[in-house]
Design a protein around this motif. Structure first.
Motif, PDB file in Angstrom:
ATOM      1  N   PRO A  96      72.294 -68.504   2.788  1.00  0.00           N
ATOM      2  CA  PRO A  96      72.892 -69.797   2.414  1.00  0.00           C
ATOM      3  C   PRO A  96      74.154 -69.696   1.932  1.00  0.00           C
ATOM      4  O   PRO A  96      74.615 -68.642   1.545  1.00  0.00           O
ATOM      5  N   ALA A  97      74.581 -70.817   1.774  1.00  0.00           N
ATOM      6  CA  ALA A  97      76.190 -70.846   1.149  1.00  0.00           C
ATOM      7  C   ALA A  97      75.964 -70.359  -0.436  1.00  0.00           C
ATOM      8  O   ALA A  97      75.258 -70.760  -1.207  1.00  0.00           O
ATOM      9  N   CYS A  98      76.866 -69.403  -0.761  1.00  0.00           N
ATOM     10  CA  CYS A  98      76.918 -69.156  -2.213  1.00  0.00           C
ATOM     11  C   CYS A  98      78.206 -69.272  -2.678  1.00  0.00           C
ATOM     12  O   CYS A  98      79.235 -69.159  -1.931  1.00  0.00           O
ATOM     13  N   GLU A  99      78.357 -69.617  -3.992  1.00  0.00           N
ATOM     14  CA  GLU A  99      79.632 -69.832  -4.855  1.00  0.00           C
ATOM     15  C   GLU A  99      80.481 -68.790  -4.944  1.00  0.00           C
ATOM     16  O   GLU A  99      81.737 -68.911  -4.970  1.00  0.00           O
TER      17      GLU A  99
ATOM     18  N   ALA B 251      79.001 -62.470  -6.059  1.00  0.00           N
ATOM     19  CA  ALA B 251      77.988 -61.694  -6.882  1.00  0.00           C
ATOM     20  C   ALA B 251      76.578 -62.641  -6.402  1.00  0.00           C
ATOM     21  O   ALA B 251      75.391 -62.002  -6.231  1.00  0.00           O
ATOM     22  N   GLN B 252      76.516 -63.866  -6.149  1.00  0.00           N
ATOM     23  CA  GLN B 252      75.387 -64.704  -5.858  1.00  0.00           C
ATOM     24  C   GLN B 252      75.048 -64.154  -4.322  1.00  0.00           C
ATOM     25  O   GLN B 252      73.888 -63.930  -4.172  1.00  0.00           O
ATOM     26  N   TRP B 253      76.111 -64.163  -3.558  1.00  0.00           N
ATOM     27  CA  TRP B 253      75.781 -63.586  -2.167  1.00  0.00           C
ATOM     28  C   TRP B 253      74.972 -62.146  -2.243  1.00  0.00           C
ATOM     29  O   TRP B 253      74.166 -62.018  -1.269  1.00  0.00           O
ATOM     30  N   GLU B 254      75.669 -61.569  -2.980  1.00  0.00           N
ATOM     31  CA  GLU B 254      74.917 -59.921  -3.042  1.00  0.00           C
ATOM     32  C   GLU B 254      73.570 -60.004  -3.589  1.00  0.00           C
ATOM     33  O   GLU B 254      72.670 -59.375  -3.199  1.00  0.00           O
ATOM     34  N   SER B 255      73.536 -60.880  -4.651  1.00  0.00           N
ATOM     35  CA  SER B 255      72.196 -60.869  -5.304  1.00  0.00           C
ATOM     36  C   SER B 255      71.077 -61.427  -4.129  1.00  0.00           C
ATOM     37  O   SER B 255      69.812 -61.006  -4.212  1.00  0.00           O
ATOM     38  N   TYR B 256      71.673 -62.700  -3.655  1.00  0.00           N
ATOM     39  CA  TYR B 256      70.577 -62.983  -2.505  1.00  0.00           C
ATOM     40  C   TYR B 256      70.192 -62.018  -1.714  1.00  0.00           C
ATOM     41  O   TYR B 256      69.033 -62.028  -1.185  1.00  0.00           O
ATOM     42  N   LEU B 257      70.987 -61.221  -1.245  1.00  0.00           N
ATOM     43  CA  LEU B 257      70.762 -60.265   0.002  1.00  0.00           C
ATOM     44  C   LEU B 257      70.101 -59.010  -0.398  1.00  0.00           C
ATOM     45  O   LEU B 257      69.732 -58.227   0.544  1.00  0.00           O
ATOM     46  N   LYS B 258      70.134 -58.687  -1.667  1.00  0.00           N
ATOM     47  CA  LYS B 258      69.567 -57.394  -2.270  1.00  0.00           C
ATOM     48  C   LYS B 258      68.264 -56.941  -1.484  1.00  0.00           C
ATOM     49  O   LYS B 258      67.939 -55.848  -0.978  1.00  0.00           O
TER      50      LYS B 258
END
Length: 93
Positions: A58-61, A64-71
């Motif tokens: 999903p699109a992340c702003e 840090a949000q992208w990395e958190s989502y994928l962790k």
């Protein structure tokens, strides 16, 4: 909430529900012992490389949000699992 599947060809999969606890009924009933399975899989060492299918993220702003989502996906993929999102009864891949 996460759940795991074992396929007849010997592969394992990890499905994350983004905290929605939208776990299929087939996986809901046998929650007894789930914590043992969860702890065992999370204790495995990282032994595998993996690829991220970015079009399914999903699109992340922010980064840090992208990395958190994928962790959690990256963690399980590095242990040899196919790892994906399970949102609203649909598998995101």
């Amino acid at each position: 909430m996460a759940f795991f599947a074992y396929f007849s060809d010997g592969k394992f999969a990890h499905f994350a529900t983004a905290g929605q606890e939208d776990v299929p009924d087939k996986f809901r009933n046998p929650l007894q012992g789930w914590d043992v399975v969860h702890d065992f899989f999370h204790a495995l060492g990282a032994s595998y490389g993996f690829d991220i299918v970015e079009k399914n993220v999903p699109a992340c702003e922010t980064e840090a949000q992208w990395e958190s989502y994928l962790k959690s996906f990256a963690s399980m993929a590095s242990k040899g699992f196919f790892s994906c999102d399970f949102i609203g009864g649909l598998i995101g891949w």
